[in-house]
Design a protein around this motif. Structure first.
Motif, PDB file in Angstrom:
ATOM      1  N   ASN A  53       0.841  -1.185   0.000  1.00  0.00           N
ATOM      2  CA  ASN A  53       0.000   0.000   0.000  1.00  0.00           C
ATOM      3  C   ASN A  53       0.886   1.249   0.000  1.00  0.00           C
ATOM      4  O   ASN A  53       1.733   1.410   0.872  1.00  0.00           O
ATOM      5  N   VAL A  54       0.677   2.134  -0.969  1.00  0.00           N
ATOM      6  CA  VAL A  54       1.531   3.327  -1.102  1.00  0.00           C
ATOM      7  C   VAL A  54       1.322   4.331   0.026  1.00  0.00           C
ATOM      8  O   VAL A  54       2.107   5.253   0.183  1.00  0.00           O
ATOM      9  N   ASN A  55       0.279   4.144   0.822  1.00  0.00           N
ATOM     10  CA  ASN A  55       0.032   5.014   1.968  1.00  0.00           C
ATOM     11  C   ASN A  55       0.496   4.391   3.283  1.00  0.00           C
ATOM     12  O   ASN A  55       0.326   4.992   4.342  1.00  0.00           O
ATOM     13  N   SER A  56       1.050   3.184   3.212  1.00  0.00           N
ATOM     14  CA  SER A  56       1.473   2.515   4.440  1.00  0.00           C
ATOM     15  C   SER A  56       2.752   3.148   4.974  1.00  0.00           C
ATOM     16  O   SER A  56       3.570   3.687   4.224  1.00  0.00           O
ATOM     17  N   LEU A  57       2.905   3.070   6.273  1.00  0.00           N
ATOM     18  CA  LEU A  57       4.082   3.645   6.921  1.00  0.00           C
ATOM     19  C   LEU A  57       5.366   3.041   6.375  1.00  0.00           C
ATOM     20  O   LEU A  57       6.316   3.760   6.051  1.00  0.00           O
ATOM     21  N   VAL A  58       5.408   1.737   6.234  1.00  0.00           N
ATOM     22  CA  VAL A  58       6.626   1.063   5.767  1.00  0.00           C
ATOM     23  C   VAL A  58       6.974   1.505   4.343  1.00  0.00           C
ATOM     24  O   VAL A  58       8.133   1.791   4.045  1.00  0.00           O
ATOM     25  N   TYR A  59       5.987   1.596   3.482  1.00  0.00           N
ATOM     26  CA  TYR A  59       6.230   2.045   2.108  1.00  0.00           C
ATOM     27  C   TYR A  59       6.774   3.471   2.097  1.00  0.00           C
ATOM     28  O   TYR A  59       7.766   3.770   1.430  1.00  0.00           O
ATOM     29  N   LEU A  60       6.140   4.361   2.850  1.00  0.00           N
ATOM     30  CA  LEU A  60       6.565   5.760   2.874  1.00  0.00           C
ATOM     31  C   LEU A  60       7.965   5.920   3.459  1.00  0.00           C
ATOM     32  O   LEU A  60       8.758   6.727   2.974  1.00  0.00           O
ATOM     33  N   LEU A  61       8.280   5.142   4.483  1.00  0.00           N
ATOM     34  CA  LEU A  61       9.621   5.211   5.071  1.00  0.00           C
ATOM     35  C   LEU A  61      10.694   4.750   4.089  1.00  0.00           C
ATOM     36  O   LEU A  61      11.834   5.215   4.140  1.00  0.00           O
ATOM     37  N   ASN A  62      10.324   3.835   3.201  1.00  0.00           N
ATOM     38  CA  ASN A  62      11.286   3.301   2.239  1.00  0.00           C
ATOM     39  C   ASN A  62      11.382   4.110   0.949  1.00  0.00           C
ATOM     40  O   ASN A  62      12.326   3.922   0.182  1.00  0.00           O
ATOM     41  N   THR A  63      10.435   4.978   0.693  1.00  0.00           N
ATOM     42  CA  THR A  63      10.428   5.690  -0.593  1.00  0.00           C
ATOM     43  C   THR A  63      10.559   7.205  -0.481  1.00  0.00           C
ATOM     44  O   THR A  63      10.857   7.861  -1.472  1.00  0.00           O
ATOM     45  N   ASP A  64      10.325   7.756   0.702  1.00  0.00           N
ATOM     46  CA  ASP A  64      10.366   9.210   0.864  1.00  0.00           C
ATOM     47  C   ASP A  64      11.431   9.568   1.904  1.00  0.00           C
ATOM     48  O   ASP A  64      11.240   9.369   3.099  1.00  0.00           O
ATOM     49  N   LEU A  65      12.521  10.116   1.442  1.00  0.00           N
ATOM     50  CA  LEU A  65      13.664  10.441   2.304  1.00  0.00           C
ATOM     51  C   LEU A  65      13.294  11.395   3.433  1.00  0.00           C
ATOM     52  O   LEU A  65      13.871  11.342   4.509  1.00  0.00           O
ATOM     53  N   TYR A  66      12.322  12.252   3.194  1.00  0.00           N
ATOM     54  CA  TYR A  66      11.956  13.259   4.192  1.00  0.00           C
ATOM     55  C   TYR A  66      10.668  12.938   4.935  1.00  0.00           C
ATOM     56  O   TYR A  66      10.156  13.777   5.677  1.00  0.00           O
ATOM     57  N   PHE A  67      10.153  11.722   4.760  1.00  0.00           N
ATOM     58  CA  PHE A  67       8.923  11.352   5.448  1.00  0.00           C
ATOM     59  C   PHE A  67       9.112  11.460   6.956  1.00  0.00           C
ATOM     60  O   PHE A  67      10.110  11.007   7.508  1.00  0.00           O
ATOM     61  N   ALA A  68       8.165  12.084   7.616  1.00  0.00           N
ATOM     62  CA  ALA A  68       8.122  12.240   9.073  1.00  0.00           C
ATOM     63  C   ALA A  68       9.250  13.111   9.613  1.00  0.00           C
ATOM     64  O   ALA A  68       9.664  12.966  10.753  1.00  0.00           O
ATOM     65  N   SER A  69       9.732  14.054   8.804  1.00  0.00           N
ATOM     66  CA  SER A  69      10.708  15.012   9.330  1.00  0.00           C
ATOM     67  C   SER A  69      10.015  15.991  10.282  1.00  0.00           C
ATOM     68  O   SER A  69      10.650  16.634  11.092  1.00  0.00           O
ATOM     69  N   GLU A  70       8.704  16.073  10.163  1.00  0.00           N
ATOM     70  CA  GLU A  70       7.826  16.769  11.110  1.00  0.00           C
ATOM     71  C   GLU A  70       6.796  15.740  11.563  1.00  0.00           C
ATOM     72  O   GLU A  70       6.662  14.692  10.955  1.00  0.00           O
ATOM     73  N   PHE A  71       6.062  16.046  12.632  1.00  0.00           N
ATOM     74  CA  PHE A  71       5.059  15.080  13.084  1.00  0.00           C
ATOM     75  C   PHE A  71       4.077  14.790  11.953  1.00  0.00           C
ATOM     76  O   PHE A  71       3.470  15.693  11.395  1.00  0.00           O
ATOM     77  N   THR A  72       3.972  13.505  11.620  1.00  0.00           N
ATOM     78  CA  THR A  72       3.153  13.044  10.501  1.00  0.00           C
ATOM     79  C   THR A  72       2.218  11.948  10.995  1.00  0.00           C
ATOM     80  O   THR A  72       2.651  11.017  11.679  1.00  0.00           O
ATOM     81  N   LYS A  73       0.941  12.074  10.640  1.00  0.00           N
ATOM     82  CA  LYS A  73      -0.045  11.088  11.065  1.00  0.00           C
ATOM     83  C   LYS A  73       0.189   9.765  10.342  1.00  0.00           C
ATOM     84  O   LYS A  73       0.430   9.729   9.141  1.00  0.00           O
ATOM     85  N   ILE A  74       0.114   8.678  11.098  1.00  0.00           N
ATOM     86  CA  ILE A  74       0.197   7.338  10.525  1.00  0.00           C
ATOM     87  C   ILE A  74      -1.221   6.957  10.115  1.00  0.00           C
ATOM     88  O   ILE A  74      -2.068   6.655  10.964  1.00  0.00           O
ATOM     89  N   ASN A  75      -1.488   7.013   8.809  1.00  0.00           N
ATOM     90  CA  ASN A  75      -2.845   6.797   8.305  1.00  0.00           C
ATOM     91  C   ASN A  75      -3.262   5.330   8.287  1.00  0.00           C
ATOM     92  O   ASN A  75      -4.437   5.033   8.433  1.00  0.00           O
TER      93      ASN A  75
END
Length: 122
Positions: A53-75
Motif C-alpha cells: 500500500n503506497v500510503n502505508s508507513l513502511v512504504y513511505l519510510l522506504n520511498t520518501d527520504l523526508y517522510f516524518a521530518s515533522e510530526f506526521t499522522k500514521i494513516n
C-alpha cells in the motif's frame, strides 16, 4: 500523559524517533521516544512488496527520504500494528523494549480511537 522514554541517556548524540498518540482534541495522551536506529531496525523487518500500500508507513519510510521530518499522522495504523505483530519472532533482545513500546502505543491509539503521529529526527 503516559511517556516511555528509551532515549534519554544519549552520550553519542543519536537521533530519535518520537511517536505521539493524540485525542481528537489534540491532547497528547501517550508519547514514546526511542533511538531512530532502533525504530529503523524494527521497521526494516517488515517486508516491502511491489504491491504494498503506497500510503502505508513502511512504504513511505522506504520511498520518501523526508517522510516524518515533522510530526506526521500514521494513516494506516491497523496495518502497521498487524505488521509489527507479524515480525515478533525476528526481534532480538537488544531492541525488545523499543519494539514493545511501539506496539503498546499503536495498540493504545487503536483501542481508544485516537491518532498516532511519528517524527524522525535527522
Amino acid at each position: 500523559m503516559k511517556t516511555i522514554d528509551l532515549s534519554t541517556i544519549n552520550p553519542y548524540g543519536l537521533t530519535e524517533a518520537i511517536l505521539i498518540e493524540k485525542k481528537v482534541t489534540n491532547e497528547i495522551v501517550f508519547k514514546v521516544k526511542i533511538f531512530n536506529t532502533s525504530f529503523n531496525t524494527i521497521v526494516d523487518w517488515v517486508p516491502l512488496h511491489s504491491n504494498s500500500n503506497v500510503n502505508s508507513l513502511v512504504y513511505l519510510l522506504n520511498t520518501d527520504l523526508y517522510f516524518a521530518s515533522e510530526f506526521t499522522k500514521i494513516n494506516q495504523l491497523q496495518e502497521f500494528f498487524d505488521q509489527l505483530l507479524s515480525i515478533n519472532e525476528h526481534i532480538d533482545s537488544t531492541i525488545i523494549e523499543e519494539y514493545n513500546a511501539i506496539k503498546q502505543i499503536c495498540e493504545s491509539a487503536l483501542q481508544n480511537g485516537n491518532s498516532l503521529f511519528l517524527k524522525l529526527d535527522d
